[in-house]
Design an enzyme around this catalytic site. Structure first.
Site, PDB file in Angstrom:
ATOM      1  N   HIS A 159      55.497  81.157 -62.241  1.00 24.21           N
ATOM      2  CA  HIS A 159      55.762  82.310 -61.373  1.00 24.21           C
ATOM      3  C   HIS A 159      56.732  81.988 -60.243  1.00 24.21           C
ATOM      4  O   HIS A 159      57.183  82.901 -59.551  1.00 24.21           O
ATOM      5  CB  HIS A 159      54.478  82.913 -60.783  1.00 24.21           C
ATOM      6  CG  HIS A 159      53.572  83.540 -61.788  1.00 24.21           C
ATOM      7  ND1 HIS A 159      52.609  84.470 -61.435  1.00 24.21           N
ATOM      8  CD2 HIS A 159      53.445  83.376 -63.125  1.00 24.21           C
ATOM      9  CE1 HIS A 159      51.944  84.847 -62.513  1.00 24.21           C
ATOM     10  NE2 HIS A 159      52.435  84.187 -63.556  1.00 24.21           N
TER      11      HIS A 159
ATOM     12  N   ASP B 264      54.675  79.404 -69.086  1.00 27.11           N
ATOM     13  CA  ASP B 264      53.870  80.620 -68.974  1.00 27.11           C
ATOM     14  C   ASP B 264      54.651  81.821 -69.515  1.00 27.11           C
ATOM     15  O   ASP B 264      55.338  82.489 -68.774  1.00 27.11           O
ATOM     16  CB  ASP B 264      53.523  80.839 -67.495  1.00 27.11           C
ATOM     17  CG  ASP B 264      52.651  82.056 -67.256  1.00 27.11           C
ATOM     18  OD1 ASP B 264      51.914  82.448 -68.168  1.00 27.11           O
ATOM     19  OD2 ASP B 264      52.730  82.610 -66.145  1.00 27.11           O
TER      20      ASP B 264
ATOM     21  N   ASP C 254      55.946  87.978 -72.555  1.00 28.73           N
ATOM     22  CA  ASP C 254      56.563  88.538 -71.357  1.00 28.73           C
ATOM     23  C   ASP C 254      56.472  87.510 -70.230  1.00 28.73           C
ATOM     24  O   ASP C 254      55.607  86.632 -70.230  1.00 28.73           O
ATOM     25  CB  ASP C 254      55.902  89.852 -70.957  1.00 28.73           C
ATOM     26  CG  ASP C 254      54.497  89.679 -70.413  1.00 28.73           C
ATOM     27  OD1 ASP C 254      53.655  89.105 -71.144  1.00 28.73           O
ATOM     28  OD2 ASP C 254      54.220  90.103 -69.273  1.00 28.73           O
TER      29      ASP C 254
ATOM     30  N   HIS D 134      51.385  85.018 -74.649  1.00 28.90           N
ATOM     31  CA  HIS D 134      52.181  86.209 -74.300  1.00 28.90           C
ATOM     32  C   HIS D 134      53.637  85.804 -74.155  1.00 28.90           C
ATOM     33  O   HIS D 134      53.948  84.683 -73.747  1.00 28.90           O
ATOM     34  CB  HIS D 134      51.670  86.909 -73.040  1.00 28.90           C
ATOM     35  CG  HIS D 134      51.737  86.097 -71.775  1.00 28.90           C
ATOM     36  ND1 HIS D 134      52.874  86.045 -70.987  1.00 28.90           N
ATOM     37  CD2 HIS D 134      50.820  85.322 -71.144  1.00 28.90           C
ATOM     38  CE1 HIS D 134      52.645  85.277 -69.928  1.00 28.90           C
ATOM     39  NE2 HIS D 134      51.413  84.809 -70.003  1.00 28.90           N
TER      40      HIS D 134
ATOM     41  N   GLU E 164      51.421  90.932 -70.341  1.00 25.06           N
ATOM     42  CA  GLU E 164      50.329  90.282 -69.610  1.00 25.06           C
ATOM     43  C   GLU E 164      50.634  90.169 -68.133  1.00 25.06           C
ATOM     44  O   GLU E 164      49.764  90.371 -67.279  1.00 25.06           O
ATOM     45  CB  GLU E 164      50.061  88.892 -70.210  1.00 25.06           C
ATOM     46  CG  GLU E 164      48.785  88.213 -69.704  1.00 25.06           C
ATOM     47  CD  GLU E 164      48.964  87.440 -68.411  1.00 25.06           C
ATOM     48  OE1 GLU E 164      47.955  87.157 -67.746  1.00 25.06           O
ATOM     49  OE2 GLU E 164      50.129  87.119 -68.054  1.00 25.06           O
TER      50      GLU E 164
END
Length: 451
Positions: free
Chosen positions: A423, A123, A92, A90, A156
């Site tokens: 994150h 990620d 995003d 992904h 996602e």
């Protein structure tokens, strides 16, 4: 890494990989268009579509998914009669949160201490580059021996289900004999790992109201029901004294029987402050891979700076619940909502709204695809045997694909090992991991074609 032509080719391609990841990280592709321009996500999608076309992919398309975002699709034909493998990533990313906590700008790829820092580097924009590296290495060494489909999702991180719904509406699009989800990570950098389970998730917005408007706390405090205090009571009810998640009717005692996560290693990975206890009971692996976990993601209430002496009339929070394998996410959502309503004090008015959901996933690690991956990882990581671990995070598409294509073999690998700090501020990717996993994926495709 032992010398072989595929590994040598990947090594030679690493400067190009860094340049491409630099370009891709520069797009602020957060799929929350209230915070970031849609054009940033569209730019990333177009970059990936162009990259696929340049590698000879056919039928390259930007798929408009029901949640208002775009996923990128392409098909690379292999030899006649070959198997088909779907590669997923992904583009995003999570917002960078407090940019002041970053040592370098979040949307600039910066090399520091042997790692590449930037939002999405691990990620999962790094996953996009990993797929490209693997395919280029095969093309330079005899060709790609399977039909390849690539799907790169655009939402996602939001959990809004756009690609899942699109896949359900177009079930023929992503059919494959095997699926490689490039969005998990090794248990530890340098330890080759496939992810055997994923927790599911649900997101619920909670609104508590008690008054028609805020009141002076000196004149009315003590009798007037405080909505913020009521919300705090509700949120506190979601944890036991030891911090274990407690949602009425939701089991929280499952055990993990595979690779274990040592407590000291977890404390280091999570950067837990000295003297602060871990929460929950059971082994760390039980807690992060096999049991539910509630997290309060945000609270809307007055900030400390500028606060007035008022009894609050309303307050709201965003609550995440990670759901272990074997538990239906929709049922868990109902239990969470019922718990919140039952534990709201003082007759306060409470409303709950589900804004995202994804099912948990459990892979079949006995399948031929896993044998092919184990053999590939043994070459890419000499002297290391492939491990199977769980992952506390969620990839909602996995269960959708498993339901649509029950005969497909689904494998999860990726770049999000603990040091990547996905994150969080200062997310990074290890270029060594990118190189080795690209080799492993290339060799997997070759092994799987021959299996």
């Amino acid at each position: 890494m032992s010398s072989n032509p595929v590994a040598e080719t990947v090594a030679s391609l690493m400067p190009r990989a860094k340049a491409e990841l630099t370009e891709l990280v520069a797009f602020k592709s957060v799929a929350d268009f209230d915070q970031y321009p849609r054009s940033e996500s569209e730019g990333a999608a177009n970059w990936i579509a162009d990259a696929l076309r340049s590698e000879g992919f056919q039928d390259v398309a930007l798929l408009d998914t029901p949640d208002g975002t775009q996923s990128v699709y392409g098909f690379l034909p292999g030899p006649e009669g070959a198997k088909t493998v779907l590669l997923y990533a992904h583009y995003d990313v999570q917002p960078p949160l407090d940019e002041s906590a970053w040592a370098t700008p979040p949307f600039e790829l910066v090399e520091r201490d042997g790692r590449w820092y930037g939002r999405g580097s691990a990620d999962c924009k790094g996953g996009v580059v990993m797929h490209l590296l693997a395919l280029r290495a095969l093309k330079a060494n005899g060709g790609v021996p399977v039909h390849v489909k690539v799907i790169v999702e655009g939402s996602e991180e939001q959990g809004t289900g756009g690609l899942e719904r699109y896949a359900e509406e177009h079930p023929e699009l992503l059919t494959a004999d095997a699926v490689v989800i490039g969005d998990s990570g090794n248990f530890r950098a340098g330890l080759p790992t496939v992810t055997a389970t994923l927790r599911g998730m649900t997101l619920v917005r909670v609104q508590v109201d008690t008054l028609e408007g805020n009141l002076h706390s000196g004149q009315f405090g003590g009798a007037a029901p405080d909505a913020l205090a009521a919300l705090i009571r509700v949120l506190d009810s979601l944890r036991d004294e030891d911090g274990s998640t407690t949602v009425d009717g939701l089991a929280g005692d499952s055990a993990w029987d595979g690779l274990q996560y040592e407590e000291q290693a977890f404390r280091k990975d999570a950067k837990v402050l000295d003297g602060v206890e871990l929460i929950g009971s059971g082994t760390v692996a039980d807690r992060v891979w096999a049991r539910p976990a509630v997290t309060v993601l945000g609270i809307d209430c007055p900030p400390v700076v500028g606060a007035t002496p008022s009894v609050q009339a309303g307050a709201r929070a965003l609550v995440s619940l990670r759901v272990p394998p074997g538990v239906d996410a929709a049922q868990a959502t109902k239990l969470l909502q019922a718990h919140i309503e039952a534990h709201t004090p003082w007759g306060a008015r409470v409303t709950t709204e589900q804004i995202g959901q994804g099912q948990a996933f459990r892979a079949d690690t006995s399948s031929p695809a896993y044998a092919s991956m184990a053999e590939a990882m043994a070459v890419a990581y000499p002297g290391q045997e492939m491990q199977s671990a769980g992952m506390g995070g969620s990839i909602p598409l996995c269960n959708t694909l498993a339901a649509l294509y029950p005969e497909s073999e689904i494998l999860l690998i990726g770049l999000s090992e603990p040091e990547a700090q996905i994150h969080a501020a200062n997310e990074s990717v290890s270029p060594d991991e990118l190189e080795r996993l690209s080799v492993a994926e290339a060799l997997f495709l070759r092994n799987y074609a021959a299996s």
